[in-house]
Design an enzyme around this catalytic site. Structure first.
Site, PDB file in Angstrom:
ATOM      1  N   THR A  28       0.621  -0.174 -42.010  1.00 14.78           N
ATOM      2  CA  THR A  28       1.135  -1.193 -42.928  1.00 14.78           C
ATOM      3  C   THR A  28       0.584  -1.033 -44.330  1.00 14.78           C
ATOM      4  OG1 THR A  28       1.398  -2.768 -41.136  1.00 14.78           O
ATOM      5  CG2 THR A  28       1.194  -3.701 -43.326  1.00 14.78           C
ATOM      6  N   THR A 286     -15.407  -4.710 -18.331  1.00 16.67           N
ATOM      7  CA  THR A 286     -15.009  -6.109 -18.130  1.00 16.67           C
ATOM      8  C   THR A 286     -13.830  -6.512 -19.014  1.00 16.67           C
ATOM      9  OG1 THR A 286     -15.691  -8.428 -18.260  1.00 16.67           O
ATOM     10  CG2 THR A 286     -16.816  -6.895 -19.737  1.00 16.67           C
TER      11      THR A 286
HETATM   12  N1  ASP Z   1       2.065  -1.252 -36.733  1.00 22.17           N
HETATM   13  C1  ASP Z   1       1.144  -1.053 -37.823  1.00 22.17           C
HETATM   14  C2  ASP Z   1       0.273   0.133 -37.476  1.00 22.17           C
HETATM   15  O1  ASP Z   1      -0.634   0.001 -36.709  1.00 22.17           O
HETATM   16  C3  ASP Z   1       0.349  -2.282 -38.036  1.00 22.17           C
HETATM   17  C4  ASP Z   1      -0.648  -2.223 -39.158  1.00 22.17           C
HETATM   18  O2  ASP Z   1      -0.863  -1.229 -39.797  1.00 22.17           O
HETATM   19  O3  ASP Z   1      -1.296  -3.259 -39.391  1.00 22.17           O
HETATM   20  O4  ASP Z   1       0.531   1.207 -37.960  1.00 22.17           O
END
Ligand code: ASP
Length: 352
Positions: A28, A286
């Site tokens: 992201t 766990t």
């Molecule tokens: N789906 C994205 C990723 O892990 C989410 C993020 O970057 O926060 O690449």
């Protein structure tokens, strides 16, 4: 191809300042909005446009990216090796490294890199964001700036793989993603954070791993023939057997209850005994977020102990799965060695 890298150099005073290399893998954080409002990966050579505050920093930044920029839900051990190879190749040229990564599997990658780098003497800081850099309220700018400050090595001698997220620096192999909503998306339940960013970035230096004197070694083999078996009341023999009888299975992480407890029913113990008899290593972790497996504390784990199930102490599920793949990759012909190493801390990932 994963391994090819594209380099951008922003160095201003090439010979005077500490140097940090950013390795961009996707996620992201790397998204910017175009004029129509849709999100797409930003070009790393525009990082000063995305984070103009970086123009004021007092260290040099170069950056590179994998030629295949991914959402981290597509992460694989091949990508871990590609990231590690970039850092290995550039190790002597930089004071530290920042890996920009999606949050979804960041804890797995941090654990993998921590195991791959033996005798790491420089900071490797993973970070990302919940909102893309190109959005007004993005948490990415602060995360990148703090990660770079830490990786520059000017504040403290960090010699390990870490995650920086929303004001906390965590040991990478102790961290876990806990929120798909909040900016403080990571937590480290069984080990305190290594530093906190407020007006100053304050380190708990006594918690940092000691700086090694031996040269860096990078181990790059992971055996992915592993599985995770999460217990729940009512789990059936068919489900347990479908996991334990997976063709070629070498290791299974069993997510147990509380301090490492599991059903004591005959069919369950027989299934474990049969798998262990076939050479499958069973690692007991766990389901609780905090606390530790204590084999034999309850009768409900005594049988597993007798069968040869290995206790995972307070390791996270992410670090546990990766450690299993890593050790099976390191010692393909020595299961006993894998079993022994699973229950001792290699890079601070579990209590001694
Ligand atoms: N789906 C994205 C990723 O892990 C989410 C993020 O970057 O926060 O690449």
């Amino acid at each position: 191809m994963i391994g090819r890298i594209i380099f951008f150099t922003f160095s201003r005073y090439y010979y005077m300042l500490n140097k940090v290399l950013i390795v961009y893998t996707g996620g992201t954080i790397g998204m910017v909005q175009d004029e129509n409002g849709s999100l797409h990966p930003f070009a790393l050579d525009r990082i000063y446009d995305a984070v103009p505050q970086l123009r004021a920093c007092s260290y040099d930044i170069d950056s590179c990216q994998l030629d295949n920029i991914i959402d981290s839900s597509n992460m694989t051990p091949d990508f871990w090796v590609s990231i590690a190879e970039i850092i290995e190749r550039e190790y002597d040229n930089y004071d530290g490294f920042v890996v920009l990564h999606g949050t979804d599997t960041m804890a797995y990658t941090a654990a993998a890199l921590s195991f791959m780098f033996k005798n790491l003497a420089k900071p490797v800081v993973l970070t990302g964001s919940q909102l893309p850099l190109g959005m007004l309220r993005s948490d990415g700018r602060e995360n990148i700036i703090c990660a770079l400050e830490i990786a520059s090595g000017r504040l403290a001698q960090v010699s390990e793989v870490c995650i920086f997220f929303e004001s906390h620096l965590y040991r990478g192999n102790r961290a876990t993603k806990v929120s798909a909503e909040n900016f403080d998306a990571f937590e480290s339940y069984n080990f305190p954070s290594l530093a906190k960013a407020g007006i100053n970035i304050t380190f708990k230096e006594h918690l940092l791993l000691p700086r090694p004197t031996e040269p860096l070694q990078v181990r790059k083999h992971f055996d992915t023939r592993v599985a995770v078996l999460k217990l729940f009341p009512g789990i059936t023999e068919a489900v347990v057997q479908s996991v334990l009888r997976t063709p070629g299975l070498q290791g299974v992480v069993i997510e147990t209850y509380g301090s490492g407890n599991a059903p004591t029913e005959r069919w369950f113990l027989d299934a474990l005994a049969e798998a262990i008899g076939r050479g499958v290593i069973v690692f007991n972790i766990t389901q609780c977020k905090a606390g530790s497996v204590k084999m034999k504390q309850y009768a409900a784990s005594c049988d597993m102990d007798r069968l040869g199930v290995v206790g995972g102490a307070d390791i996270t599920i992410e670090a546990g799965v990766v450690k299993m793949m890593y050790l099976l990759g390191c010692y393909p012909d020595n299961k006993e060695h894998v079993r022994e190493r699973l229950c001792v801390p290699l890079r601070g990932e579990m209590m001694a």
